[in-house]
Design a protein around this motif. Structure first.
Motif, PDB file in Angstrom:
ATOM      1  N   TRP A 127       2.643  27.603  24.606  1.00  0.00           N
ATOM      2  CA  TRP A 127       2.924  27.656  23.181  1.00  0.00           C
ATOM      3  C   TRP A 127       1.684  27.994  22.353  1.00  0.00           C
ATOM      4  O   TRP A 127       1.700  28.909  21.544  1.00  0.00           O
ATOM      5  N   ASN A 128       0.552  27.304  22.617  1.00  0.00           N
ATOM      6  CA  ASN A 128      -0.643  27.583  21.814  1.00  0.00           C
ATOM      7  C   ASN A 128      -1.888  27.904  22.644  1.00  0.00           C
ATOM      8  O   ASN A 128      -2.976  28.063  22.101  1.00  0.00           O
ATOM      9  N   GLY A 129      -1.717  28.006  23.968  1.00  0.00           N
ATOM     10  CA  GLY A 129      -2.842  28.401  24.824  1.00  0.00           C
ATOM     11  C   GLY A 129      -3.904  27.333  25.035  1.00  0.00           C
ATOM     12  O   GLY A 129      -4.942  27.604  25.623  1.00  0.00           O
ATOM     13  N   ALA A 130      -3.661  26.105  24.556  1.00  0.00           N
ATOM     14  CA  ALA A 130      -4.646  25.030  24.715  1.00  0.00           C
ATOM     15  C   ALA A 130      -4.770  24.635  26.189  1.00  0.00           C
ATOM     16  O   ALA A 130      -3.772  24.567  26.899  1.00  0.00           O
ATOM     17  N   HIS A 131      -6.036  24.414  26.638  1.00  0.00           N
ATOM     18  CA  HIS A 131      -6.286  24.018  28.019  1.00  0.00           C
ATOM     19  C   HIS A 131      -6.573  22.536  28.097  1.00  0.00           C
ATOM     20  O   HIS A 131      -7.223  21.985  27.221  1.00  0.00           O
ATOM     21  N   SER A 132      -6.152  21.902  29.183  1.00  0.00           N
ATOM     22  CA  SER A 132      -6.598  20.538  29.446  1.00  0.00           C
ATOM     23  C   SER A 132      -6.428  20.204  30.921  1.00  0.00           C
ATOM     24  O   SER A 132      -5.709  20.885  31.648  1.00  0.00           O
ATOM     25  N   THR A 133      -7.131  19.193  31.356  1.00  0.00           N
ATOM     26  CA  THR A 133      -7.017  18.727  32.740  1.00  0.00           C
ATOM     27  C   THR A 133      -6.291  17.388  32.719  1.00  0.00           C
ATOM     28  O   THR A 133      -6.911  16.332  32.571  1.00  0.00           O
TER      29      THR A 133
ATOM     30  N   PHE B 107       5.765  29.706  37.657  1.00  0.00           N
ATOM     31  CA  PHE B 107       6.251  29.857  36.295  1.00  0.00           C
ATOM     32  C   PHE B 107       6.015  28.605  35.445  1.00  0.00           C
ATOM     33  O   PHE B 107       6.417  28.535  34.297  1.00  0.00           O
ATOM     34  N   SER B 108       5.396  27.596  36.015  1.00  0.00           N
ATOM     35  CA  SER B 108       5.129  26.360  35.279  1.00  0.00           C
ATOM     36  C   SER B 108       3.889  26.543  34.418  1.00  0.00           C
ATOM     37  O   SER B 108       3.052  27.402  34.686  1.00  0.00           O
ATOM     38  N   ASP B 109       3.734  25.745  33.375  1.00  0.00           N
ATOM     39  CA  ASP B 109       2.497  25.812  32.600  1.00  0.00           C
ATOM     40  C   ASP B 109       1.424  24.890  33.196  1.00  0.00           C
ATOM     41  O   ASP B 109       0.325  24.784  32.679  1.00  0.00           O
ATOM     42  N   HIS B 110       1.760  24.230  34.316  1.00  0.00           N
ATOM     43  CA  HIS B 110       0.768  23.464  35.075  1.00  0.00           C
ATOM     44  C   HIS B 110       0.333  24.296  36.279  1.00  0.00           C
ATOM     45  O   HIS B 110       1.139  25.013  36.855  1.00  0.00           O
ATOM     46  N   ASN B 111      -0.933  24.173  36.661  1.00  0.00           N
ATOM     47  CA  ASN B 111      -1.400  24.789  37.902  1.00  0.00           C
ATOM     48  C   ASN B 111      -1.444  23.729  38.994  1.00  0.00           C
ATOM     49  O   ASN B 111      -1.867  22.611  38.735  1.00  0.00           O
TER      50      ASN B 111
END
Ligand SMILES: [Zn+2]
Length: 254
Positions: free
Chosen positions: A56-62, A88-92
């Protein structure tokens, strides 16, 4: 109560440890201290740049973490994320490598779904499965008091949570058994006579070899190699001669 020496614990913790003002950092760290767990992300081998990127906004976090018990922390050899185009998930996915010798044991908690043939299920099967899960989950009582409990030291609700977990697992299993096709058990002709004895020998020497620390030479290594190649050869032979062996089996039955 079972006693575990080595524990790897992980999942989406919804918490980035760098955000010290976040409400969840303290309790999560506290939980780890009490259970002798350490965050892999703190290890010198850590190479996780981030585990979540908002579509949605490209914010990264761990926020996805793996923790290991103290006795495994020094054994961490790699801690990375996988960038996969098919994901296809937004989690790696987070991958942890440990330098240790392991053996597969039997899972003490049996939620056995190994006979389900997910690969053979149609869209209709999946749809029926989803409906069945939804319907049955509605019937499960949510332990509201336990879910709303904010006491991180709480032991009072453990039984209720465990019961809830078992009920949810049962819903998943029962629904799957009713809607997803089962694996076909088709025994190959000649398998029991020609393959099974060699398979058992091969498995035995493989276990021995693992227990001896996977040596690269010596008699245990040699026996493992020999029994394995005999087993493989027998499988190939039985598969190649199915017509003949099946005819033989039919002949013997009459
Ligand atoms: Zn509680």
């Amino acid at each position: 109560m079972m006693k575990f020496e080595h524990v790897v614990f992980g999942g989406d913790m919804n918490t980035d440890l760098d955000r010290s003002h976040s409400l969840h950092v303290g309790p999560l760290q506290d939980f780890c201290v009490r259970h002798s767990l350490k965050f892999c992300v703190m290890h010198p081998q850590n190479e996780v740049p981030y585990s979540y990127m908002s579509d949605w906004n490209g914010a990264h976090s761990t926020i996805d973490h793996m923790m290991v018990t103290d006795n495994m922390y020094e054994l961490i050899s790699k801690y990375v994320t996988k960038d996969d185009a098919d994901n296809f998930s937004d989690h790696n996915p987070v991958l942890l490598s440990l330098d240790m010798i392991t053996q597969l044991g039997r899972n003490p908690i049996s939620h056995d779904t190994s006979r389900l043939a997910w690969h053979r299920s149609s869209d209709h099967n999946i749809m029926m499965y989803q409906q069945e899960v939804k319907r049955r989950l509605c019937l499960v009582d949510v332990p509201v008091e336990a879910v709303e409990c904010n006491d991180f030291q709480c032991t009072q609700h453990a039984a209720a949570i465990s019961e809830y977990y078992n009920q949810v697992m049962n819903v998943i299993q029962t629904s799957a058994k009713e809607t997803i096709p089962m694996r076909k058990k088709k025994s190959k002709a000649g398998w029991n006579e020609h393959v099974e004895p060699l398979r058992e020998k091969s498995l035995f020497w493989n276990t021995m070899w693992v227990q001896c620390g996977r040596p690269r030479q010596g008699w245990v290594h040699r026996l493992r190699t020999i029994t394995k190649s005999r087993y493989k050869r027998a499988v190939r032979w039985v598969l190649r001669n199915q017509d003949k062996l099946a005819a033989e089996r039919a002949w013997q039955k009459n």
